[in-house]
Design an enzyme around this catalytic site. Structure first.
Site, PDB file in Angstrom:
ATOM      1  N   GLU A  38      27.308 -51.575 -58.319  1.00  0.00           N
ATOM      2  CA  GLU A  38      27.635 -50.221 -57.855  1.00  0.00           C
ATOM      3  C   GLU A  38      29.063 -49.908 -58.366  1.00  0.00           C
ATOM      4  O   GLU A  38      29.927 -50.801 -58.372  1.00  0.00           O
ATOM      5  CB  GLU A  38      27.609 -50.273 -56.315  1.00  0.00           C
ATOM      6  CG  GLU A  38      27.884 -48.991 -55.584  1.00  0.00           C
ATOM      7  CD  GLU A  38      27.821 -49.217 -54.052  1.00  0.00           C
ATOM      8  OE1 GLU A  38      27.819 -50.388 -53.595  1.00  0.00           O
ATOM      9  OE2 GLU A  38      27.776 -48.219 -53.318  1.00  0.00           O
ATOM     10  N   LYS A 109      22.322 -42.488 -54.132  1.00  0.00           N
ATOM     11  CA  LYS A 109      22.246 -43.379 -52.962  1.00  0.00           C
ATOM     12  C   LYS A 109      21.948 -42.604 -51.671  1.00  0.00           C
ATOM     13  O   LYS A 109      22.648 -41.650 -51.323  1.00  0.00           O
ATOM     14  CB  LYS A 109      23.564 -44.137 -52.834  1.00  0.00           C
ATOM     15  CG  LYS A 109      23.603 -45.187 -51.732  1.00  0.00           C
ATOM     16  CD  LYS A 109      24.950 -45.926 -51.752  1.00  0.00           C
ATOM     17  CE  LYS A 109      25.032 -47.059 -50.758  1.00  0.00           C
ATOM     18  NZ  LYS A 109      26.344 -47.759 -50.832  1.00  0.00           N
ATOM     19  N   CYS A 142      23.028 -50.841 -53.006  1.00  0.00           N
ATOM     20  CA  CYS A 142      23.724 -51.612 -51.974  1.00  0.00           C
ATOM     21  C   CYS A 142      23.147 -51.438 -50.576  1.00  0.00           C
ATOM     22  O   CYS A 142      22.050 -51.869 -50.302  1.00  0.00           O
ATOM     23  CB  CYS A 142      25.223 -51.309 -52.040  1.00  0.00           C
ATOM     24  SG  CYS A 142      26.204 -52.634 -51.286  1.00  0.00           S
TER      25      CYS A 142
HETATM   26  C1  ACM Z   1      27.783 -50.828 -49.769  1.00  0.00           C
HETATM   27  O1  ACM Z   1      26.822 -50.085 -49.590  1.00  0.00           O
HETATM   28  N1  ACM Z   1      28.595 -50.693 -50.776  1.00  0.00           N
HETATM   29  C2  ACM Z   1      28.034 -51.930 -48.826  1.00  0.00           C
END
Ligand code: ACM
Length: 263
Positions: A38, A109, A142
């Site tokens: 990420e 995301k 993530c």
């Molecule tokens: C995250 O979502 N960077 C922990």
């Protein structure tokens, strides 16, 4: 096909330096599908909206997309990598998929973590799966891992492998991905970063490394250390992710009872 991740310590704000790390990592033989962390080129701990604006890029016009698409074309590989995306004056924590044919798609995301919520808008792309020359690739980023619906949605949409760019700070994900993979019978490639960021007056963030490739049977095929750079690879057979039958009587996806589930 060969799946891989590249785990490294991202240098905040130094896109070109981070690009060169990636270029060096795949200068020899490269995996067919490479997953990067990420925010792999910018770093993670933003301190203001202006800083986010300065480092974010439109997709597909930005220099990060151009770098990834170029590398994909040169090496003949698919790459999934996270970046802060700017769409007008809205910012997303996104991941893009590039291949030898150019930019294939973008995922924004869904579940923002911690201070990401200050600077980014929750993604509106939904969970997407791309049918590529090497297999059906889905993406989550993530913290999405902690919501079982993310991996499930990708599996229901036909993903054989979940590319999972990450900047993990909590300890739970590496030991949880075997369950995500087992319950959906998919492969997952979690690409995390290492190192520590402490910017402005914020408390430090320590990233937990331990990038890994997990099989549909919940085996950890390769796992990186807590620290250190690694191009981790494993040979994976996507046909193992296609058949969801457990035995003559049970099928992981067909046996679901959505009418009885609370949404
Ligand atoms: C995250 O979502 N960077 C922990």
């Amino acid at each position: 096909m060969k799946a891989g991740f590249f785990q490294f310590d991202v240098t905040f704000g130094k896109k070109k330096e981070n690009f060169e790390k990636i270029r060096g990592a795949v200068s020899g033989e490269a995996p067919d599908l490479l997953v990067l962390p990420e925010f792999f080129a910018t770093g993670y701990q933003f301190t203001s909206q202006d800083e986010v604006a300065g480092l974010s890029e439109p997709v597909p016009q930005g220099e990060t997309t151009e770098f990834l698409a170029g590398l994909s074309q040169n090496k003949g590989i698919y790459i999934v990598a996270g970046l802060p995306e700017r769409d007008g004056d809205v910012f997303y924590n996104s991941a893009i998929l590039t291949g030898p044919e150019g930019v294939v798609g973008v995922y924004r995301k869904t579940h923002l973590f911690f201070e990401e919520t200050l600077f980014f808008t929750p993604g509106n792309s939904g969970f997407k799966v791309w049918d590529t020359a090497i297999g059906r690739i889905g993406i989550m980023v993530c913290f999405d891992w902690l919501f079982p619906e993310a991996a499930r949605s990708l599996a229901l949409r036909g993903a054989e492998v979940i590319a999972h760019p990450s900047n993990l700070v909590l300890p739970y994900c590496p030991r949880s991905m075997p369950v995500r993979c087992l319950e959906n019978r998919v492969y997952a490639i979690t690409a995390n970063r290492t190192g520590r960021e402490q910017r402005g007056d914020k408390p430090p963030l320590t990233f937990i490394g331990q990038s890994q490739i997990t099989s549909p049977q919940g085996e950890i095929l390769v796992r990186a250390g807590v620290d250190g750079e690694l191009l981790g690879t494993a040979d994976i057979d996507l046909s193992r992710a296609q058949d969801k039958k457990l035995n003559d009587y049970n099928d992981l996806l067909k046996d679901r009872r959505p009418a009885l589930y609370t949404t």
